[in-house]
Design a protein around this motif. Sequence first.
Motif, PDB file in Angstrom:
ATOM      1  N   ALA A  59      37.749  35.228  33.520  1.00 23.78           N
ATOM      2  CA  ALA A  59      36.921  34.507  32.546  1.00 23.78           C
ATOM      3  C   ALA A  59      37.285  33.026  32.486  1.00 23.78           C
ATOM      4  CB  ALA A  59      37.067  35.147  31.164  1.00 23.78           C
ATOM      5  N   SER A  60      38.579  32.739  32.470  1.00 22.37           N
ATOM      6  CA  SER A  60      38.984  31.328  32.400  1.00 22.37           C
ATOM      7  C   SER A  60      38.638  30.604  33.688  1.00 22.37           C
ATOM      8  CB  SER A  60      40.479  31.212  32.083  1.00 22.37           C
ATOM      9  OG  SER A  60      41.270  31.833  33.079  1.00 22.37           O
ATOM     10  N   GLY A  61      38.769  31.279  34.825  1.00 24.82           N
ATOM     11  CA  GLY A  61      38.390  30.663  36.096  1.00 24.82           C
ATOM     12  C   GLY A  61      36.903  30.367  36.168  1.00 24.82           C
ATOM     13  N   ALA A  62      36.102  31.291  35.668  1.00 29.35           N
ATOM     14  CA  ALA A  62      34.651  31.069  35.647  1.00 29.35           C
ATOM     15  C   ALA A  62      34.303  29.869  34.769  1.00 29.35           C
ATOM     16  CB  ALA A  62      33.930  32.324  35.158  1.00 29.35           C
ATOM     17  N   LYS A  63      34.978  29.775  33.622  1.00 32.73           N
ATOM     18  CA  LYS A  63      34.704  28.659  32.716  1.00 32.73           C
ATOM     19  C   LYS A  63      35.169  27.332  33.319  1.00 32.73           C
ATOM     20  CE  LYS A  63      34.952  27.071  28.064  1.00 32.73           C
ATOM     21  NZ  LYS A  63      34.636  27.472  26.758  1.00 32.73           N
ATOM     22  N   LEU A  64      36.354  27.329  33.907  1.00 29.89           N
ATOM     23  CA  LEU A  64      36.878  26.102  34.513  1.00 29.89           C
ATOM     24  C   LEU A  64      36.021  25.643  35.707  1.00 29.89           C
ATOM     25  CD1 LEU A  64      40.690  26.887  34.472  1.00 29.89           C
ATOM     26  CD2 LEU A  64      39.573  25.026  33.232  1.00 29.89           C
ATOM     27  N   GLY A  65      35.544  26.588  36.484  1.00 30.39           N
ATOM     28  CA  GLY A  65      34.794  26.256  37.693  1.00 30.39           C
ATOM     29  C   GLY A  65      33.311  26.041  37.481  1.00 30.39           C
ATOM     30  N   LYS A  66      32.838  26.288  36.260  1.00 26.82           N
ATOM     31  CA  LYS A  66      31.405  26.224  35.976  1.00 26.82           C
ATOM     32  C   LYS A  66      30.788  24.876  36.355  1.00 26.82           C
ATOM     33  CE  LYS A  66      28.448  27.945  32.368  1.00 26.82           C
ATOM     34  NZ  LYS A  66      28.409  28.442  31.002  1.00 26.82           N
TER      35      LYS A  66
END
Length: 146
Positions: A59-66
């Motif tokens: 989830a944090s990776g998806a948010k950071l990479g968005k």
Amino acid sequence: MSAKLHAAAGTVALLTIVTFWTSTVIVETTGTHEQVASAKMAILYGMILLIPAMATAGASGAKLGKRMKLPVVAEKSRRMKLIAGNGLLVLLPSAVFLALRAQAGMFDSLFYTVQALELLAGATNITLLSLNLRDGLTLSRRRACG
């Protein structure tokens, strides 16, 4: 979510899987059936740590990479989908099956076939998570420099 939380969650996930994998190899090659059964139960209970760590990392990776349109971010995302699928479809069911089977003392060819599959899937996730860690370090160096 912060990059530090993402890094911590990913590191916990990777180290947990490495611990599970290594423990399995050691106990399977040098331990008794009772020790194998204990290790299998410990791995099953260890899912209480692994699953939230994986979910947080994803989830944090998806948010950071968005907002990032870099190929390395897309590759990390693709790998994470494979890691999650492998975990949910192979590793978690295998952990449950092997723990129940070991507790019942059923160390037959089916047990060892599933054990081999679990070790292969675990090694795959270790490799993919390691690649994501490498790429994450590269991205964090880019952010620090630019």
